[in-house]
Enzyme design. Sequence first.
Site, PDB file in Angstrom:
ATOM      1  N   VAL A  12       0.943  -0.899   0.525  1.00 13.63           N
ATOM      2  CA  VAL A  12       0.047   0.482  -0.010  1.00 13.63           C
ATOM      3  C   VAL A  12       0.635   1.015  -0.173  1.00 13.63           C
ATOM      4  CG1 VAL A  12      -1.751  -1.026   1.056  1.00 13.63           C
ATOM      5  CG2 VAL A  12      -0.238   0.104   2.644  1.00 13.63           C
ATOM      6  N   ALA A  13       0.660   2.660  -0.537  1.00 11.20           N
ATOM      7  CA  ALA A  13       1.193   3.566  -0.696  1.00 11.20           C
ATOM      8  C   ALA A  13       1.019   4.039   0.919  1.00 11.20           C
ATOM      9  CB  ALA A  13       0.683   4.602  -1.803  1.00 11.20           C
ATOM     10  N   GLY A  40       2.717  -1.473   3.715  1.00 12.07           N
ATOM     11  CA  GLY A  40       1.881  -2.211   3.142  1.00 12.07           C
ATOM     12  C   GLY A  40       2.561  -3.403   3.880  1.00 12.07           C
ATOM     13  N   LYS A  41       2.151  -4.465   5.342  1.00  8.91           N
ATOM     14  CA  LYS A  41       3.202  -5.152   6.051  1.00  8.91           C
ATOM     15  C   LYS A  41       4.040  -6.555   4.852  1.00  8.91           C
ATOM     16  CE  LYS A  41       0.510  -4.884  10.002  1.00  8.91           C
ATOM     17  NZ  LYS A  41       1.758  -4.158  10.919  1.00  8.91           N
ATOM     18  N   ASN A  44       6.733  -4.343   3.464  1.00  9.79           N
ATOM     19  CA  ASN A  44       7.793  -3.893   4.246  1.00  9.79           C
ATOM     20  C   ASN A  44       8.472  -4.846   4.654  1.00  9.79           C
ATOM     21  OD1 ASN A  44       6.979  -1.292   4.351  1.00  9.79           O
ATOM     22  ND2 ASN A  44       5.577  -1.129   6.281  1.00  9.79           N
ATOM     23  N   GLY A 223       7.856  -3.834  22.040  1.00 16.53           N
ATOM     24  CA  GLY A 223       8.427  -2.909  21.759  1.00 16.53           C
ATOM     25  C   GLY A 223       9.398  -2.388  21.974  1.00 16.53           C
ATOM     26  N   GLY A 253       7.609  -3.528  13.591  1.00 15.98           N
ATOM     27  CA  GLY A 253       7.648  -5.128  13.809  1.00 15.98           C
ATOM     28  C   GLY A 253       7.585  -5.482  11.909  1.00 15.98           C
ATOM     29  N   ASP A 254       7.641  -5.137  10.958  1.00 16.36           N
ATOM     30  CA  ASP A 254       8.273  -5.293  10.071  1.00 16.36           C
ATOM     31  C   ASP A 254       9.495  -4.848   9.892  1.00 16.36           C
ATOM     32  OD1 ASP A 254       5.537  -5.382   8.755  1.00 16.36           O
ATOM     33  OD2 ASP A 254       5.457  -3.427   8.406  1.00 16.36           O
ATOM     34  N   SER A 284      14.858   0.647  13.059  1.00 16.97           N
ATOM     35  CA  SER A 284      14.504   1.512  12.125  1.00 16.97           C
ATOM     36  C   SER A 284      13.254   2.017  12.924  1.00 16.97           C
ATOM     37  CB  SER A 284      13.518   0.083  11.690  1.00 16.97           C
ATOM     38  OG  SER A 284      12.124  -0.378  12.778  1.00 16.97           O
TER      39      SER A 284
END
Length: 312
Positions: A12-13, A40-41, A44, A223, A253-254, A284
């Site tokens: 996804v954008a 988009g997971k 990514n 996290g 997460g990605d 990241s």
Amino acid sequence: MPNDIIILGIFVADTSYRADRQPRMGETILGNKFTLGPGGKGSNQAVAAAKSGGNVGIITKLGKDAFADMALGIWSDAGVTSLATQHDESYTGAAYIFVEESTGNNAIIVAPGIAATISSDDVQKHTADIATAKVFVTQLEQPIDAAMTGLQLARAAGVKTILNPAPVAEISDKMLSLCDYVTPNETEAEGLTGITVSTPQDAERAAKAILSRGAGAAIITLGENGALYHDGIDTLHVPAITAGPVIETTGAGDAFNGGFATALSQGMPALSAVKFANAAAAISVTRPGTAPAMPDRAEIDALVKIDANHAK
């Protein structure tokens, strides 16, 4: 040449808005910054895996529009092999991302577009790609039936399987039994188990519950508290690594999942792979954006080495 890692997911954008707070219904507020970038997971994670040194291909569906051009460009730049098909009956996906200025925390709405039509048949067309890989990764932004088919094909071929159960959805025990590794965050772990996850001890209880449903191992990302690994024999809490001030947590997460897939594909033991992935995620979050924030292999290796020296 076969890809060592195959990722099923969506592009996804990302339309990202930074502001002091979210607007209330009916309210308009001024934001502090806007960016447009790739997201988009699945996408990514593919970029994260490639930049961390993995040989990765992505299975997905795109429209025929400017956002599709963005996807193909970012994959090419990162070294991701596109296994995507393009269609003119719907649009390439897009996402609204709100980032809270003071904390870097985020809230997201995803409109997957043509990727919402990814089917089991679409995945089966890539049976050979999956069967010749070392690691298969999927999430739940595309239809669950497609993810299920990918996991079944990978398991049948003896390929290691990773399920990142995001966004939260109902998952059957049958699906979990196809997963060598399940990688939820705290919220997703609670959705899978009903256990509220606030501490590493909570995460261990949730991990055990996930294994009781058939998964091979659970890795719960926490996290700022790092990650908790449990496979029924070994349990390890990997504390978070500090790589600098936190700018944005959107792609953490990605980064973790992409780094973990790369490490596994290159033969690292699972516990070492978790530490490698943790370092990727730590870097990241010191950068804005999602795919553009993914670190390269040299950066990850350097941070892993620093952390190992500190632990001595």
